[in-house]
Write a protein that holds these residues in place. Structure first.
Motif, PDB file in Angstrom:
ATOM      1  N   ALA A   1      13.400 -42.759  -4.281  1.00  0.00           N
ATOM      2  CA  ALA A   1      13.458 -41.888  -5.447  1.00  0.00           C
ATOM      3  C   ALA A   1      12.484 -42.396  -6.503  1.00  0.00           C
ATOM      4  N   PRO A   2      12.091 -41.557  -7.462  1.00  0.00           N
ATOM      5  CA  PRO A   2      11.232 -42.018  -8.554  1.00  0.00           C
ATOM      6  C   PRO A   2      11.889 -43.157  -9.318  1.00  0.00           C
ATOM      7  N   HIS A   3      11.066 -44.075  -9.848  1.00  0.00           N
ATOM      8  CA  HIS A   3      11.608 -45.237 -10.557  1.00  0.00           C
ATOM      9  C   HIS A   3      12.384 -44.829 -11.807  1.00  0.00           C
ATOM     10  N   ASP A   4      12.021 -43.702 -12.407  1.00  0.00           N
ATOM     11  CA  ASP A   4      12.710 -43.273 -13.613  1.00  0.00           C
ATOM     12  C   ASP A   4      13.755 -42.192 -13.319  1.00  0.00           C
ATOM     13  N   GLY A   5      14.101 -42.029 -12.055  1.00  0.00           N
ATOM     14  CA  GLY A   5      15.058 -41.006 -11.663  1.00  0.00           C
ATOM     15  C   GLY A   5      16.498 -41.464 -11.846  1.00  0.00           C
ATOM     16  N   LEU A   6      17.398 -40.565 -11.547  1.00  0.00           N
ATOM     17  CA  LEU A   6      18.825 -40.835 -11.686  1.00  0.00           C
ATOM     18  C   LEU A   6      19.295 -41.797 -10.607  1.00  0.00           C
ATOM     19  N   ARG A   7      20.066 -42.815 -11.005  1.00  0.00           N
ATOM     20  CA  ARG A   7      20.632 -43.791 -10.077  1.00  0.00           C
ATOM     21  C   ARG A   7      22.145 -43.820 -10.261  1.00  0.00           C
ATOM     22  N   ILE A   8      22.846 -43.724  -9.156  1.00  0.00           N
ATOM     23  CA  ILE A   8      24.307 -43.687  -9.186  1.00  0.00           C
ATOM     24  C   ILE A   8      24.832 -44.733  -8.222  1.00  0.00           C
TER      25      ILE A   8
ATOM     26  N   LEU B   1      33.202 -43.149 -13.439  1.00  0.00           N
ATOM     27  CA  LEU B   1      34.088 -42.052 -13.116  1.00  0.00           C
ATOM     28  C   LEU B   1      34.766 -42.353 -11.779  1.00  0.00           C
ATOM     29  N   ALA B   2      35.433 -41.356 -11.229  1.00  0.00           N
ATOM     30  CA  ALA B   2      36.082 -41.561  -9.930  1.00  0.00           C
ATOM     31  C   ALA B   2      36.168 -40.246  -9.175  1.00  0.00           C
ATOM     32  N   ASN B   3      35.825 -40.314  -7.880  1.00  0.00           N
ATOM     33  CA  ASN B   3      36.075 -39.226  -6.926  1.00  0.00           C
ATOM     34  C   ASN B   3      35.307 -37.944  -7.206  1.00  0.00           C
ATOM     35  N   GLU B   4      34.354 -38.002  -8.103  1.00  0.00           N
ATOM     36  CA  GLU B   4      33.561 -36.807  -8.400  1.00  0.00           C
ATOM     37  C   GLU B   4      32.152 -37.223  -8.804  1.00  0.00           C
ATOM     38  N   ILE B   5      31.158 -36.495  -8.275  1.00  0.00           N
ATOM     39  CA  ILE B   5      29.755 -36.751  -8.605  1.00  0.00           C
ATOM     40  C   ILE B   5      29.126 -35.439  -9.022  1.00  0.00           C
ATOM     41  N   ARG B   6      28.333 -35.486 -10.078  1.00  0.00           N
ATOM     42  CA  ARG B   6      27.579 -34.303 -10.492  1.00  0.00           C
ATOM     43  C   ARG B   6      26.091 -34.656 -10.475  1.00  0.00           C
ATOM     44  N   LEU B   7      25.293 -33.710  -9.976  1.00  0.00           N
ATOM     45  CA  LEU B   7      23.874 -33.949  -9.775  1.00  0.00           C
ATOM     46  C   LEU B   7      23.059 -32.793 -10.323  1.00  0.00           C
ATOM     47  N   PRO B   8      21.849 -33.078 -10.803  1.00  0.00           N
ATOM     48  CA  PRO B   8      20.932 -31.998 -11.189  1.00  0.00           C
ATOM     49  C   PRO B   8      20.222 -31.443  -9.967  1.00  0.00           C
ATOM     50  N   VAL B   9      20.091 -30.140  -9.893  1.00  0.00           N
ATOM     51  CA  VAL B   9      19.468 -29.514  -8.739  1.00  0.00           C
ATOM     52  C   VAL B   9      17.965 -29.772  -8.744  1.00  0.00           C
ATOM     53  N   GLY B  10      17.380 -29.953  -7.560  1.00  0.00           N
ATOM     54  CA  GLY B  10      15.939 -30.093  -7.426  1.00  0.00           C
ATOM     55  C   GLY B  10      15.380 -31.438  -7.826  1.00  0.00           C
ATOM     56  N   GLU B  11      16.209 -32.463  -7.967  1.00  0.00           N
ATOM     57  CA  GLU B  11      15.734 -33.800  -8.361  1.00  0.00           C
ATOM     58  C   GLU B  11      16.237 -34.833  -7.362  1.00  0.00           C
ATOM     59  N   ARG B  12      15.374 -35.804  -7.044  1.00  0.00           N
ATOM     60  CA  ARG B  12      15.754 -36.871  -6.128  1.00  0.00           C
ATOM     61  C   ARG B  12      16.630 -37.878  -6.853  1.00  0.00           C
ATOM     62  N   VAL B  13      17.717 -38.250  -6.199  1.00  0.00           N
ATOM     63  CA  VAL B  13      18.709 -39.152  -6.775  1.00  0.00           C
ATOM     64  C   VAL B  13      18.922 -40.306  -5.809  1.00  0.00           C
ATOM     65  N   GLU B  14      18.981 -41.515  -6.351  1.00  0.00           N
ATOM     66  CA  GLU B  14      19.234 -42.696  -5.525  1.00  0.00           C
ATOM     67  C   GLU B  14      20.678 -43.150  -5.692  1.00  0.00           C
ATOM     68  N   PHE B  15      21.365 -43.307  -4.561  1.00  0.00           N
ATOM     69  CA  PHE B  15      22.720 -43.850  -4.553  1.00  0.00           C
ATOM     70  C   PHE B  15      22.672 -45.301  -4.097  1.00  0.00           C
ATOM     71  N   VAL B  16      23.345 -46.156  -4.840  1.00  0.00           N
ATOM     72  CA  VAL B  16      23.490 -47.568  -4.489  1.00  0.00           C
ATOM     73  C   VAL B  16      24.927 -47.750  -4.021  1.00  0.00           C
ATOM     74  N   LEU B  17      25.108 -48.120  -2.759  1.00  0.00           N
ATOM     75  CA  LEU B  17      26.418 -48.062  -2.123  1.00  0.00           C
ATOM     76  C   LEU B  17      26.932 -49.448  -1.754  1.00  0.00           C
ATOM     77  N   ASP B  18      28.229 -49.677  -1.990  1.00  0.00           N
ATOM     78  CA  ASP B  18      28.853 -50.928  -1.569  1.00  0.00           C
ATOM     79  C   ASP B  18      30.353 -50.714  -1.411  1.00  0.00           C
ATOM     80  N   SER B  19      31.038 -51.774  -1.005  1.00  0.00           N
ATOM     81  CA  SER B  19      32.486 -51.721  -0.831  1.00  0.00           C
ATOM     82  C   SER B  19      33.071 -53.095  -1.130  1.00  0.00           C
ATOM     83  N   PRO B  20      34.178 -53.161  -1.877  1.00  0.00           N
ATOM     84  CA  PRO B  20      34.802 -54.452  -2.166  1.00  0.00           C
ATOM     85  C   PRO B  20      35.909 -54.832  -1.182  1.00  0.00           C
TER      86      PRO B  20
END
Length: 338
Positions: free
Chosen positions: A112-119, A148-167
């Motif tokens: 994703a772009p460096h200045d893009g949305l990261r979740i 937040l919890a259990n819900e994600i909202r995203l802007p349409v037409g934009e690349r978004v990076e998800f950073v994923l882990d588990s405890p």
């Protein structure tokens, strides 16, 4: 009057109709609403064609040898039937499919772009912790991360990076209509980049068995226009709205008085727990308890009072021992956190 049996043909049509009915909707890989999901759906269709080619070749040889020409075949004919149908055709088809899949891999891993949305998303037993990270975000720049919890909202037409882990245990993050699945492994961070192509509400799920309530770990993803997304993000960054009604005010006192703030955070109140979901704007979410209950007063009442009946072995203890008036007040307070 005569009676006409439906017959095998009608039965086959019914089965096909039922099968095709599962190929659309908010939880279908074959109804893509993202660039990556569209790539995966295209790969599936091409692989299905390849499978049909191999199947048709093998079945065709069997029909030729067993029905059309049931006599003894010469050594040369038999050799070409075996080599052509059993070796050459599968090798060529499977090799072409492998090559096509390898060509697609860089597209699915494009950053994703460096200045893009990261979740950042953490899979936990049995819910999703969602954090909007300060870096990037487009026109709306976050001073602090939003949890937040259990819900994600995203802007349409934009690349978004998800950073994923588990405890805790291995989970798998999967939004079928938007992208492929990625495992969430304790002690390891993985990433997923996706780009939604149309607005709407989509369903996500954990695709790796993670314990008793694995099937009760759902995720709601809402894709919005950028302006609406920015307004929603600004609202989520704000503290909780003070309760207006007397029952909601009593609910806030019961919530704090019974120690709920030790596990849950509600910004703007003394509740600052980090063990469970952040509840600052819980009343505005699309569902409750990771997609299990409706987000209304009755849903909150049931979740708080009878937690383990809704989600077996959930880490949150039930508070059914509280008086009914306190449970009703807490439910009203939480539903009002819009």
């Amino acid at each position: 009057m005569g009676h006409t049996s439906a017959g095998p043909a009608s039965t086959a049509l019914c089965v096909a109709a039922l099968a095709l009915a599962g190929c659309s909707g908010a939880h279908s890989t074959l109804d893509p609403a993202g660039v990556e999901a569209d790539t995966i759906a295209r790969l599936f269709r091409i692989m299905a064609v390849g499978a049909v080619v191999v199947w048709a070749t093998v079945v065709g040889i069997a029909l030729y040898a067993g029905l059309l020409r049931p006599r003894s075949h010469g050594r040369r004919t038999a050799r070409w039937l075996i080599l052509g149908g059993g070796v050459i055709t599968p090798t060529v088809v499977l090799g072409a499919l492998l090559l096509y899949g390898l060509v697609l891999m860089p597209q699915l891993r494009e950053p994703a772009p460096h200045d893009g949305l990261r979740i950042a998303v953490s899979g936990e037993q049995w819910w999703w912790r969602v954090r909007y990270l300060p870096a990037g975000g487009g026109p709306v720049t976050l001073a602090n991360e939003i949890t937040l919890a259990n819900e994600i909202r995203l802007p349409v037409g934009e690349r978004v990076e998800f950073v994923l882990d588990s405890p805790d245990v291995i989970h798998s993050f999967w939004i079928p209509s938007l992208a492929g699945k990625v495992d969430m492994t304790p002690g390891r961070t993985t990433t997923l980049v996706l780009e939604p192509t149309r607005t709407g509400t989509f369903r996500g799920a954990c695709a790796e068995y993670c314990g008793t309530s694995h099937a009760l770990m759902q995720l709601v993803v809402v894709v919005m226009e950028r302006e609406a997304f920015d307004a929603w993000l600004r609202h989520q960054a704000a503290p909780a709205t003070p309760p207006r009604s007397s029952i909601a005010r009593a609910g806030r006192e019961a919530f704090l008085g019974n120690g709920c703030g030790a596990c849950h955070a509600i910004r703007g109140t003394p509740a600052a727990g980090v063990v469970g979901p952040d509840l600052t704007h819980v009343g505005s979410r699309a569902s409750l308890a990771a997609g299990i209950l409706p987000n209304d007063v009755a849903g909150f009442r049931r979740w708080v009072g009878d937690t383990h009946a809704v989600k077996p072995e959930a880490l949150m203890p039930p508070f059914g021992m509280l008086p009914d008036n306190e449970l009703d007040a807490i439910a009203a307070y939480l539903e009002g956190l819009q």
